[in-house]
Design an enzyme around this catalytic site. Structure first.
Site, PDB file in Angstrom:
ATOM      1  N   LEU A  64       0.823  -1.213   0.000  1.00 35.14           N
ATOM      2  CA  LEU A  64       0.000   0.000   0.000  1.00 35.14           C
ATOM      3  C   LEU A  64       0.855   1.259   0.000  1.00 35.14           C
ATOM      4  O   LEU A  64       0.354   2.352  -0.227  1.00 35.14           O
ATOM      5  CB  LEU A  64      -0.924   0.017   1.226  1.00 35.14           C
ATOM      6  CG  LEU A  64      -2.198  -0.823   1.126  1.00 35.14           C
ATOM      7  CD1 LEU A  64      -2.873  -0.917   2.486  1.00 35.14           C
ATOM      8  CD2 LEU A  64      -3.152  -0.228   0.108  1.00 35.14           C
ATOM      9  N   VAL A 103      -9.812   7.584  -1.060  1.00 34.32           N
ATOM     10  CA  VAL A 103      -9.190   6.341  -1.528  1.00 34.32           C
ATOM     11  C   VAL A 103      -7.993   5.952  -0.668  1.00 34.32           C
ATOM     12  O   VAL A 103      -7.444   6.756   0.072  1.00 34.32           O
ATOM     13  CB  VAL A 103      -8.763   6.456  -3.006  1.00 34.32           C
ATOM     14  CG1 VAL A 103      -9.959   6.710  -3.888  1.00 34.32           C
ATOM     15  CG2 VAL A 103      -7.722   7.549  -3.192  1.00 34.32           C
ATOM     16  N   GLU A 104      -7.580   4.679  -0.809  1.00 36.79           N
ATOM     17  CA  GLU A 104      -6.468   4.100  -0.033  1.00 36.79           C
ATOM     18  C   GLU A 104      -6.703   4.234   1.466  1.00 36.79           C
ATOM     19  O   GLU A 104      -5.783   4.450   2.249  1.00 36.79           O
ATOM     20  CB  GLU A 104      -5.130   4.760  -0.414  1.00 36.79           C
ATOM     21  CG  GLU A 104      -4.736   4.587  -1.870  1.00 36.79           C
ATOM     22  CD  GLU A 104      -4.202   3.204  -2.156  1.00 36.79           C
ATOM     23  OE1 GLU A 104      -4.372   2.315  -1.320  1.00 36.79           O
ATOM     24  OE2 GLU A 104      -3.632   3.017  -3.239  1.00 36.79           O
ATOM     25  N   GLY A 105      -7.956   4.104   1.881  1.00 33.64           N
ATOM     26  CA  GLY A 105      -8.308   4.241   3.292  1.00 33.64           C
ATOM     27  C   GLY A 105      -8.869   5.622   3.570  1.00 33.64           C
ATOM     28  O   GLY A 105      -8.202   6.619   3.320  1.00 33.64           O
TER      29      GLY A 105
END
Length: 819
Positions: A374, A499-501
Site C-alpha cells: 500500500l 481512496v487508499e483508506g
C-alpha cells in the site's frame, strides 16, 4: 531553607540520573551518595533511621532480581495480562508488515539527529530526468482537462496509446521485464507534473504503478507469473486493476466478504485443482477497461485439499478479465474526474491454484502482501496529487492576487486575503518538503506508518489549500468553464481524501494505533510477552523489557522537564545544523520527549482502552505526524538557496506544524479525564507556557509570506519547476501566468498611472486617451503606452469568467473591454 535545598538537590540528582539513562546500579549508587551528603551537610532529618530503612528497602527491592520480580514485575505482569486485549492475527500482520524509519526516532523521545543528518533527498537519474523532460512534458501538452471532463468523459484515444507506448504503466516494473524501475521520488515527480495538467491522466497513470498486480507480481510472483504478465504490463498490452474494496468493506479491508473455496473441476477433460470465487468489488480504478484483474478474497479449504486448515485467510490472485463468470466493464462516475473506475462482480468463477500471486504457498498471506504494497499509493501517488494541487495553487493564487484589484489595490495586499494566501504558500512549501522526505524513506523499504501519515496529512493539507485558493479567487473560481483554474481541483478533493483508506480512519486508527506499536522501543515486545503461552518465559522476557521501559519513560519525563526549563538548550541537534535550523531542532527534540512520555502515560492509564479512545489516540498521532513534517521542512529548507523567501516560508511552515502539534497535545491533556493527570502532565512539560516556536504564525510573518507569494522569489521558482509550465494564453493557467509575467514587466508604470488616474489628474474618455495624458504630464514614459494597453487587455481577459449559450453547451464570450 536548607531542607528545601536538600530536597532540590535530591530531585535534581534523580532527574540527572534518568536524563542520562544511567544503569540501575550506577543510578542507585549516585542517589545514595547524594542522599547521605545532603543529610550530613543540609538536612540531618534525612538520616533518621526510619527514613534510612525505607530508602534502603526500596533500593534493595529494585536491585535484587528475586525481590524485584516478586514484588514489582510479577504483579504488573499479572495485572496487564488481564486487561490488555490480545493481538489478533490480522492486526499482527499489519503491525509487523514493513519497517520503521525516522518516525521511530521521533517516538523514542531522543531522536538520533546524527543519523537524520546523513539522510539526503533523492535526486533524479539521467534517465528519470529525461523521461520527465520529454515523455511527461509531451504528455502534458496533449491534455485538456476541460475537454476530458466535460466533453469526452475519458482520455482521448491518442493519450491512452501514448501512455501505453511510452511506458507510463511500467514505472514500478523491474527493467528485466521491460519496465522503468524508477525511484519513488521519480514516480512522485512524474505523477505530480501530470496532475498539474489533468487529474484524470494522473490517476490513470498512477494506479498501475501503485497498489496493483504489477507491484504484487514484482515482489511476490513466481518466476512463471512474472514472465507471463510483467512484460505485457510494462508494454501496455495488458491493463491491470486490483479489486480490494467492495459494498461492505472499505477501509476495513481485513473483513473481506469475498470468498474463494478450494475445489477441483474438470477443465478440457482434465481434473484441475483450483478455486471457485464469488466476489463483488466497487471503486476499482481502471476496472472498466482492464484486461487483467487482481483480486483479494478470503480463501477456504473445507475439504482439506491443501492441508489441515479450513480457513486459510486473505489471498491475492490474478486472473484474465475475460475469465468466464467475471462481470466487468460498467463505470462509476467519480465526482471530480472521469477516470476509469467501476465495479467488478463474479459468481462461481473457477481459476486454477496457480492464479494465486506467488503460487499456492502464498495462500492466506494476502493481507501482509497488501499492507506492504500500500506504500506506493499512500506514500507516492496520493501525496503527489496533493503536491501538484499545492504548487498550482501557489502559482495561481499568488498571480491572481497581484492581478486582481479592488479599491485600487491588489487584492493580495489586503491582510484578510494575505491570511489565506500565506497559508497557501506555507502549505505548498510543506507539501513539497514532505514529498521529498517520504519518498526518500520509501527507498529504505516499506514504511507503513510514514506512508499512512503522508496520505492523511498531504490530502488534508491539499483540502485546506484548495479551499483557501477558492477564497482568494472567489467568484472567478466559482463559475465553471475552460477558463476556471480552481474548479476541477476543488471538485476532486474527495477522491484523494477517500481512496487508499478513508482519512478519518487513517487518522483515528492507523497512524497512532499502528505507529505506537511499531515505533515504541518496547511496547509490542511486551504485549507479545504477555501473550506468551509459556508464562515463565513470558515473565522473564517481560521483566527485561519492563525495566528498560520504566527507565525509558521516566527518562523522557525528565528530559521533557529539563528541556522546558532550559528552552531546549541541552537538547540534541544534528551536528550540521545551521543558525536557522538549530532552535527548531531543539524544539522538535523537546516535543519528541513530550510525545514519548505522554504516550507512555496514556498506555499506563488507559491500557487497551486507548485503542477505543480514538479521539485521544488520533491527537497523539497528530503530534507524531507534525514532528515528522517539521523535520521534512527543515531538511527541504537546507536544499534551497538561503534567502529571505526561503527562510520566511520555512518559518511559516514550522510554526504551522508545531502549533498543530502543541494544540493536539493540549486537547489530549484537556480530555484525558483521569484523576487530573492531563493537567499534571501539561504543567510538568510546559511550566513556562507554550513555546514561542509552537505559536501559530504571527501577523508580521503572515504579511511577509502573503507578499512573497505574489513575487518572483526563489521559492516560487522552485515550486514552479515541478509543474508543467503552460504558455498558451488560451489555457486556464497559461492565461493567468502570461498576465502575471506581463504585469511584472509594466507594474512600475502601471501603478504610477493608476495613482494619477485615481486622483482625477488624467482626463480622457478611454484608457488610451488617459495614458497619452499621463505621458504628457510626465507620469509615464511614452514607450509604455502600448505595453500598458497590451497588459490591460490581458488583465481584463484574465478576470473574465466563462459564459455559455442558454443551454450551457457552447462558450459565448465577450472579451472586449468596455470603454
Amino acid at each position: 531553607m536548607l531542607s528545601l535545598l536538600a530536597l532540590l538537590i535530591l530531585a535534581a540528582t534523580l532527574i540527572t540520573v534518568f536524563y542520562l539513562q544511567l544503569s540501575l546500579t550506577v543510578g542507585s549508587i549516585t542517589f545514595v551518595v547524594a542522599y547521605l551528603l545532603c543529610g550530613v551537610l543540609f538536612a540531618g532529618w534525612l538520616l533518621n533511621p526510619l527514613l534510612l530503612i525505607l530508602v534502603a528497602a526500596a533500593l534493595v527491592v529494585l536491585n535484587h532480581p528475586g525481590l524485584r520480580r516478586k514484588l514489582i514485575v510479577q504483579p504488573v505482569f499479572n495485572s496487564l495480562g488481564k486487561v490488555m486485549p490480545p493481538i489478533g492475527d490480522t492486526e499482527r500482520e499489519a503491525i509487523e508488515a514493513g519497517a520503521t524509519w525516522f518516525e521511530a526516532e521521533l517516538f523514542s523521545g531522543k531522536p538520533d539527529w546524527d543519523d537524520f543528518s546523513k539522510t539526503r533527498f533523492t535526486t533524479l537519474s539521467e534517465e528519470e530526468q529525461s523521461f520527465i523532460d520529454n515523455e511527461v512534458e509531451q504528455l502534458c501538452g496533449m491534455l485538456n482537462e476541460w475537454q476530458i471532463y466535460h466533453e469526452l468523459r475519458d482520455l482521448p484515444e491518442e493519450v491512452w496509446q501514448f501512455l501505453k507506448d511510452k511506458g507510463f504503466f511500467s514505472l514500478i516494473i523491474p527493467k528485466e521485464y521491460g519496465g522503468k524501475d524508477f525511484s519513488p521520488y521519480a514516480q512522485s515527480r512524474m505523477m505530480s507534473k501530470i496532475a498539474t495538467r489533468s487529474l484524470t491522466a494522473a490517476v490513470t497513470a498512477m494506479v498501475p504503478n501503485s497498489l496493483g498486480p504489477g507491484e504484487l507480481l514484482a515482489k511476490y510472483g513466481t518466476d512463471e507469473q512474472k514472465q507471463r504478465w510483467l512484460p505485457d504490463l510494462a508494454a501496455g498490452k495488458e491493463i491491470p486493476c486490483f479489486g480490494l474494496t467492495g459494498p461492505e468493506v472499505g477501509s476495513d479491508a481485513s473483513n473481506l466478504p469475498d470468498r474463494g473455496v478450494i475445489c477441483t473441476q474438470e477443465v478440457d477433460g482434465e481434473e484441475v485443482l483450483g478455486m471457485r470465487l464469488s466476489f463483488a468489488k466497487r471503486w476499482i480504478t481502471l476496472a472498466p477497461i482492464a484486461t487483467v484483474v487482481g483480486l483479494a478474497f478470503k480463501l477456504y479449504d473445507p475439504d482439506h485439499l491443501l492441508g489441515d486448515e479450513e480457513e486459510l485467510g486473505i489471498t491475492c490472485a490474478l486472473l484474465p478479465a475475460n475469465t468466464p463468470g467475471v462481470e466487468i466493464g460498467r463505470r462509476h462516475n467519480p465526482g471530480g474526474s472521469p477516470f476509469m473506475n467501476g465495479p467488478i462482480n463474479g459468481t462461481d468463477v473457477f481459476v486454477p491454484l496457480d492464479a494465486i500471486i506467488g503460487g499456492p504457498d502464498m495462500a492466506g498471506k494476502g493481507w501482509r502482501m497488501l499492507i506492504e504494497c500500500l506504500g506506493a499509493g499512500r506514500g507516492v501517488s496520493l501525496p503527489a496529487l496533493a503536491t501538484a494541487s499545492a504548487e498550482m495553487g501557489y502559482q495561481t493564487a499568488g498571480a491572481f492576487g497581484r492581478i486582481r484589484r479592488q479599491f485600487n489595490t491588489a487584492v493580495g495586499q489586503f491582510e484578510g486575503v494575505q491570511e489565506a494566501s500565506a497559508e497557501v504558500a506555507g502549505l505548498a512549501y510543506t507539501l513539497e518538503a514532505y514529498r521529498h522526505l517520504v519518498t526518500r524513506g520509501l527507498e529504505e523499504g516499506t514504511i507503513s506508518v510514514v506512508t499512512a501519515m503522508a496520505k492523511y496529512h498531504s490530502t488534508e493539507m491539499m483540502r485546506r489549500l484548495i479551499n483557501r485558493g477558492m477564497d482568494i479567487a472567489s467568484g472567478r473560481a466559482v463559475q465553471a468553464g475552460p477558463r476556471n483554474f480552481m474548479a476541477l481541483p476543488y471538485q476532486a478533493i474527495p477522491i484523494a481524501i477517500t481512496v487508499e483508506g478513508a482519512n478519518i480512519l487513517t487518522r483515528s486508527l492507523m497512524i497512532f494505533g499502528q505507529g505506537a506499536l511499531r515505533c515504541h522501543p518496547f511496547l509490542y515486545d511486551e504485549l507479545n510477552a504477555l501473550q506468551d503461552e509459556d508464562q515463565e518465559r513470558g515473565l522473564e522476557t517481560f521483566e527485561a523489557l519492563f525495566l528498560k521501559h520504566a527507565g525509558h519513560t521516566i527518562g523522557n519525563m525528565c528530559r521533557g522537564l529539563v528541556h522546558a526549563l532550559t528552552g531546549g538548550r541541552l537538547a540534541d541537534i544534528p551536528a550540521n545544523a545551521d543558525s536557522f535550523s538549530t532552535p527548531w531542532y531543539r524544539l522538535i527534540s523537546r516535543y519528541s520527549a513530550v510525545l514519548a512520555s505522554t504516550s507512555d502515560a496514556a498506555f499506563a492509564l488507559l491500557g487497551g482502552d486507548l485503542k477505543r479512545r480514538e479521539l485521544l489516540s488520533a491527537r497523539l498521532g497528530d503530534v507524531h505526524s507534525q514532528l515528522l513534517i517539521a523535520c521534512a521542512v527543515l531538511k527541504f529548507h537546507g536544499t534551497l538557496p538561503r534567502d529571505e523567501a526561503n527562510d520566511a516560508h520555512a518559518t511559516y511552515a514550522l510554526h504551522h506544524a508545531l502549533s498543530q502539534a502543541h494544540e493536539a497535545l493540549e486537547a489530549f491533556y484537556r480530555n484525558l479525564g483521569t484523576f487530573g493527570i492531563g493537567c499534571l502532565l501539561k504543567g510538568w512539560f510546559f511550566p513556562l507556557g507554550r513555546p514561542t516556536g509552537a505559536q501559530r504564525p504571527g501577523d508580521d510573518l503572515i504579511r511577509t509570506v502573503g507578499d512573497q507569494i505574489m513575487e518572483p522569489t526563489s521559492v516560487r521558482e522552485a515550486l514552479a519547476s515541478y509543474t508543467y509550465r503552460c504558455d498558451d494564453p488560451e489555457d486556464a493557467i497559461g492565461r493567468v501566468e502570461n498576465t502575471y509575467r506581463k504585469l511584472l514587466e509594466v507594474e512600475p508604470a502601471y501603478l504610477a498611472f493608476l495613482k494619477a488616474d485615481g486622483k482625477g489628474e488624467l482626463d480622457g474618455e478611454t484608457l488610451e486617451e488617459r495614458l497619452h495624458v499621463a505621458v504628457a504630464k510626465g507620469v509615464i514614459a511614452g514607450d509604455k503606452v502600448n505595453e500598458l494597453l497590451e497588459y490591460d487587455a490581458l488583465r481584463y481577459d484574465c478576470l473574465l469568467t466563462d459564459a455559455f449559450d442558454f443551454e450551457l453547451k457552447e462558450v459565448k464570450m465577450h472579451t472586449e473591454r468596455p470603454v
